[in-house]
Design a protein around this motif. Structure first.
Motif, mmCIF file in Angstrom:
data_model
loop_
_atom_site.group_PDB
_atom_site.id
_atom_site.type_symbol
_atom_site.label_atom_id
_atom_site.label_comp_id
_atom_site.label_asym_id
_atom_site.label_seq_id
_atom_site.Cartn_x
_atom_site.Cartn_y
_atom_site.Cartn_z
ATOM 1 N N GLN A 33 -7.882 6.829 -7.029
ATOM 2 C CA GLN A 33 -6.886 6.307 -7.960
ATOM 3 C C GLN A 33 -6.699 4.799 -7.783
ATOM 4 O O GLN A 33 -6.631 4.041 -8.757
ATOM 5 N N CYS A 34 -6.602 4.386 -6.523
ATOM 6 C CA CYS A 34 -6.349 2.970 -6.252
ATOM 7 C C CYS A 34 -7.548 2.112 -6.628
ATOM 8 O O CYS A 34 -7.386 0.956 -7.034
ATOM 9 N N ASP A 35 -8.765 2.644 -6.503
ATOM 10 C CA ASP A 35 -9.946 1.920 -6.983
ATOM 11 C C ASP A 35 -9.832 1.643 -8.473
ATOM 12 O O ASP A 35 -10.099 0.536 -8.950
ATOM 13 N N ARG A 36 -9.425 2.667 -9.219
ATOM 14 C CA ARG A 36 -9.287 2.498 -10.664
ATOM 15 C C ARG A 36 -8.112 1.595 -11.023
ATOM 16 O O ARG A 36 -8.183 0.797 -11.952
ATOM 17 N N LEU A 37 -7.026 1.732 -10.240
ATOM 18 C CA LEU A 37 -5.845 0.917 -10.514
ATOM 19 C C LEU A 37 -6.116 -0.565 -10.253
ATOM 20 O O LEU A 37 -5.536 -1.439 -10.926
ATOM 21 N N SER A 38 -6.990 -0.865 -9.292
ATOM 22 C CA SER A 38 -7.296 -2.266 -8.972
ATOM 23 C C SER A 38 -7.936 -2.993 -10.154
ATOM 24 O O SER A 38 -7.943 -4.221 -10.201
ATOM 25 N N GLN A 39 -8.459 -2.244 -11.109
ATOM 26 C CA GLN A 39 -9.028 -2.864 -12.308
ATOM 27 C C GLN A 39 -7.936 -3.291 -13.283
ATOM 28 O O GLN A 39 -8.185 -4.067 -14.203
ATOM 29 N N GLN A 40 -6.721 -2.758 -13.087
ATOM 30 C CA GLN A 40 -5.605 -3.085 -13.969
ATOM 31 C C GLN A 40 -4.670 -4.132 -13.369
ATOM 32 O O GLN A 40 -3.997 -4.852 -14.089
ATOM 33 N N ARG A 41 -4.590 -4.202 -12.038
ATOM 34 C CA ARG A 41 -3.647 -5.111 -11.395
ATOM 35 C C ARG A 41 -4.226 -5.617 -10.082
ATOM 36 O O ARG A 41 -5.024 -4.941 -9.422
ATOM 37 N N GLN A 42 -3.774 -6.803 -9.684
ATOM 38 C CA GLN A 42 -4.278 -7.433 -8.471
ATOM 39 C C GLN A 42 -3.353 -7.203 -7.280
ATOM 40 O O GLN A 42 -3.798 -7.069 -6.149
ATOM 41 N N LYS A 43 -2.046 -7.129 -7.531
ATOM 42 C CA LYS A 43 -1.082 -7.016 -6.443
ATOM 43 C C LYS A 43 -0.960 -5.571 -5.958
ATOM 44 O O LYS A 43 -1.123 -4.637 -6.748
ATOM 45 N N PRO A 44 -0.653 -5.378 -4.664
ATOM 46 C CA PRO A 44 -0.423 -4.014 -4.161
ATOM 47 C C PRO A 44 0.789 -3.378 -4.831
ATOM 48 O O PRO A 44 1.729 -4.065 -5.259
ATOM 49 N N LEU A 45 0.756 -2.065 -4.941
ATOM 50 C CA LEU A 45 1.927 -1.323 -5.395
ATOM 51 C C LEU A 45 2.940 -1.268 -4.264
ATOM 52 O O LEU A 45 2.608 -0.861 -3.152
ATOM 53 N N GLN A 46 4.161 -1.660 -4.549
ATOM 54 C CA GLN A 46 5.230 -1.585 -3.549
ATOM 55 C C GLN A 46 6.089 -0.366 -3.850
ATOM 56 O O GLN A 46 6.777 -0.318 -4.872
ATOM 57 N N ILE A 47 6.028 0.601 -2.964
ATOM 58 C CA ILE A 47 6.734 1.868 -3.154
ATOM 59 C C ILE A 47 7.795 2.000 -2.067
ATOM 60 O O ILE A 47 7.488 1.923 -0.882
ATOM 61 N N MET A 48 9.042 2.202 -2.488
ATOM 62 C CA MET A 48 10.139 2.332 -1.526
ATOM 63 C C MET A 48 10.407 3.798 -1.233
ATOM 64 O O MET A 48 10.685 4.574 -2.150
ATOM 65 N N LEU A 73 4.202 0.301 1.541
ATOM 66 C CA LEU A 73 5.442 1.068 1.639
ATOM 67 C C LEU A 73 6.585 0.149 2.063
ATOM 68 O O LEU A 73 6.455 -0.638 2.989
ATOM 69 N N VAL A 74 7.702 0.289 1.360
ATOM 70 C CA VAL A 74 8.891 -0.520 1.609
ATOM 71 C C VAL A 74 10.001 0.434 2.039
ATOM 72 O O VAL A 74 10.204 1.479 1.412
ATOM 73 N N HIS A 75 10.715 0.080 3.077
ATOM 74 C CA HIS A 75 11.675 1.003 3.678
ATOM 75 C C HIS A 75 13.080 0.713 3.156
ATOM 76 O O HIS A 75 13.600 -0.392 3.311
ATOM 77 N N GLY A 76 13.693 1.713 2.539
ATOM 78 C CA GLY A 76 14.960 1.521 1.856
ATOM 79 C C GLY A 76 16.181 1.788 2.709
ATOM 80 O O GLY A 76 16.085 2.055 3.910
ATOM 81 N N PRO A 77 17.368 1.752 2.079
ATOM 82 C CA PRO A 77 18.645 1.865 2.807
ATOM 83 C C PRO A 77 19.140 3.295 2.922
ATOM 84 O O PRO A 77 20.337 3.542 2.856
ATOM 85 N N GLY A 78 18.223 4.256 3.103
ATOM 86 C CA GLY A 78 18.618 5.654 3.075
ATOM 87 C C GLY A 78 19.121 6.221 4.375
ATOM 88 O O GLY A 78 19.105 7.423 4.570
ATOM 89 N N CYS A 79 19.577 5.386 5.277
ATOM 90 C CA CYS A 79 20.174 5.857 6.534
ATOM 91 C C CYS A 79 21.656 5.475 6.516
ATOM 92 O O CYS A 79 21.994 4.294 6.599
ATOM 93 N N PRO A 80 22.570 6.446 6.392
ATOM 94 C CA PRO A 80 23.996 6.111 6.243
ATOM 95 C C PRO A 80 24.588 5.399 7.449
ATOM 96 O O PRO A 80 25.491 4.573 7.306
ATOM 97 N N VAL A 81 24.087 5.707 8.652
ATOM 98 C CA VAL A 81 24.581 5.018 9.847
ATOM 99 C C VAL A 81 24.200 3.545 9.800
ATOM 100 O O VAL A 81 24.957 2.669 10.236
ATOM 101 N N CYS A 82 23.025 3.256 9.229
ATOM 102 C CA CYS A 82 22.505 1.896 9.242
ATOM 103 C C CYS A 82 23.301 0.937 8.374
ATOM 104 O O CYS A 82 23.216 -0.273 8.551
#
Length: 384
Positions: A33-48, A73-82
């Motif tokens: 999938q990512c090989d094919r996607l690289s033909q559409q965009r240059q930047k990495p996909l940022q997924i949180m 991968l981007v790490h989100g605010p899903g820890c309530p203690v944090c």
């Protein structure tokens, strides 16, 4: 052409997967999938990944080493203690040091630093602070100690809300008048809205929080793809769940059709848990604004007790007003929570800030992104 890494780092965890063959198949699909996607965009996909449970699965099973370079991968605010601000901890210290009072709390919250000390330090100095595993444990403490006021430090996203609501319903029904709740429950829905509206927002997809969606359902997140054009896939917590969810997000980008999808169908339903939602609605109401550590005030992101439960409201009984105490200027928890920085890019990470001596809450909690990086050996100044 992108291929699965042949390095020891990339493959050493595959045998721990429930179905290693399926994992390899998903990875081959994802790399294609990512090989094919690289033909559409240059930047990495940022997924949180919104939930801290996802972050720990990603590192425990080495998923960050298996993914193509075109996925970040981007790490989100899903820890309530944090996201507990120092003012909340200082309020809890006031409660814990009041005469004839027991403060009951989940264990992770005890080590979060306040302005001068943590609850763990206060307990060492003589404050009656006790670790519980549920609000019902705290309610039982109140029954066992009728001569004490027992205050439950209630925190967490929608996942833990029903348990607090049910404990309060039981306390009211059985007239337990020495049980109070200090509500610092927060909503993941408002958090994601705030992230999407941030000027720093640069995300291309979300791994939605499976546990919270078990309560609130998936439909509440439909605005993410429809209004913001960003894929949102509710994900389970096994490594295969996460891999499959990432392939679903990448597939949406390939088809240029952002959507709301539910990978965690064995647990999560479209409209959530009706019984849990009814209990929450009876006991809680939305605050106009609530202060988050590192993120500031977020509208309608906190929950307080309704007037019918005012007799059980520690905020009212102790006249608490959340103090605004800023983090040290050199602490970068806010940037990490918003996904602007990775934990390893923080100036304090693994140097002045460690699990033994945390400067920020992200290093304290077992679900914190910084703790995950540290515990799984990610060095400074390197991104996952």
């Amino acid at each position: 052409m992108s291929t699965i890494s042949n390095t020891e780092e990339g493959l050493r965890y595959l045998d721990e997967f429930r179905d290693p063959a399926l994992a390899r198949q998903l990875l081959e699909t994802l790399h294609d999938q990512c090989d094919r996607l690289s033909q559409q965009r240059q930047k990495p996909l940022q997924i949180m990944e919104v939930c801290g449970g996802h972050t720990h699965s990603i590192f425990r099973y080495g998923l960050h080493d298996l993914l193509p370079d075109s996925i970040e991968l981007v790490h989100g605010p899903g820890c309530p203690v944090c996201v507990l601000p120092k003012g909340v901890i200082d309020d809890c210290l006031r409660i814990a040091t009041a005469p004839d009072t027991i403060l009951a709390s989940f264990g992770d919250a005890l080590r979060v630093p306040g302005a001068k000390k943590s609850l763990l330090q206060a307990r060492a100095e003589g404050a009656d602070v006790r670790v519980v595993y549920s609000p019902l444990d705290a309610l039982n403490l109140a029954r066992q100690h009728p001569d004490k006021t027992v205050v439950f430090f209630a925190l967490g996203f929608e996942t833990t809300l029903p348990a607090t609501a049910l404990a309060l319903q039981q306390a009211r029904a059985s007239s337990v008048d020495n049980f109070l709740v200090y509500s610092n429950h927060i909503t993941i829905l408002a958090t994601i809205r705030a992230i999407l509206q941030s000027p720093d927002m640069r995300l291309d997809g979300f791994l939605g929080p499976g546990h919270a969606c078990m309560i609130i359902g998936t439909e509440v997140f439909r605005f993410v793809p429809e209004r913001f054009g960003i894929p949102f896939v509710v994900a389970g917590f096994e490594p295969l769940d996460i891999l499959q969810s990432i392939t679903m997000i990448v597939n949406q980008h390939l088809n240029r059709a952002p959507a709301l999808e539910n990978q965690y169908t064995r647990v999560v339903r479209d409209h959530g848990n009706a019984v849990a939602l009814q209990a929450i609605t009876e006991v809680f109401e939305v605050r106009e604004s609530f202060e988050w550590r590192g993120l500031g005030a977020i509208d309608q992101s906190g929950l307080r007790l309704r007037a019918a439960y005012r007799a059980f409201d520690a905020e009212h009984c102790f006249d608490l007003g959340q103090q605004k105490i800023p983090d040290p200027s050199h602490c970068q928890c806010g940037e990490v929570l918003k996904g602007v920085l990775k934990p390893s890019q923080c100036k304090l990470y693994s140097n002045q800030c460690t699990p033994e001596q945390p400067q920020g809450a992200l290093m304290v909690s077992s679900e914190g992104a910084c703790a995950a990086y540290y515990n799984y050996g990610v060095p400074r100044d390197q991104c996952a």
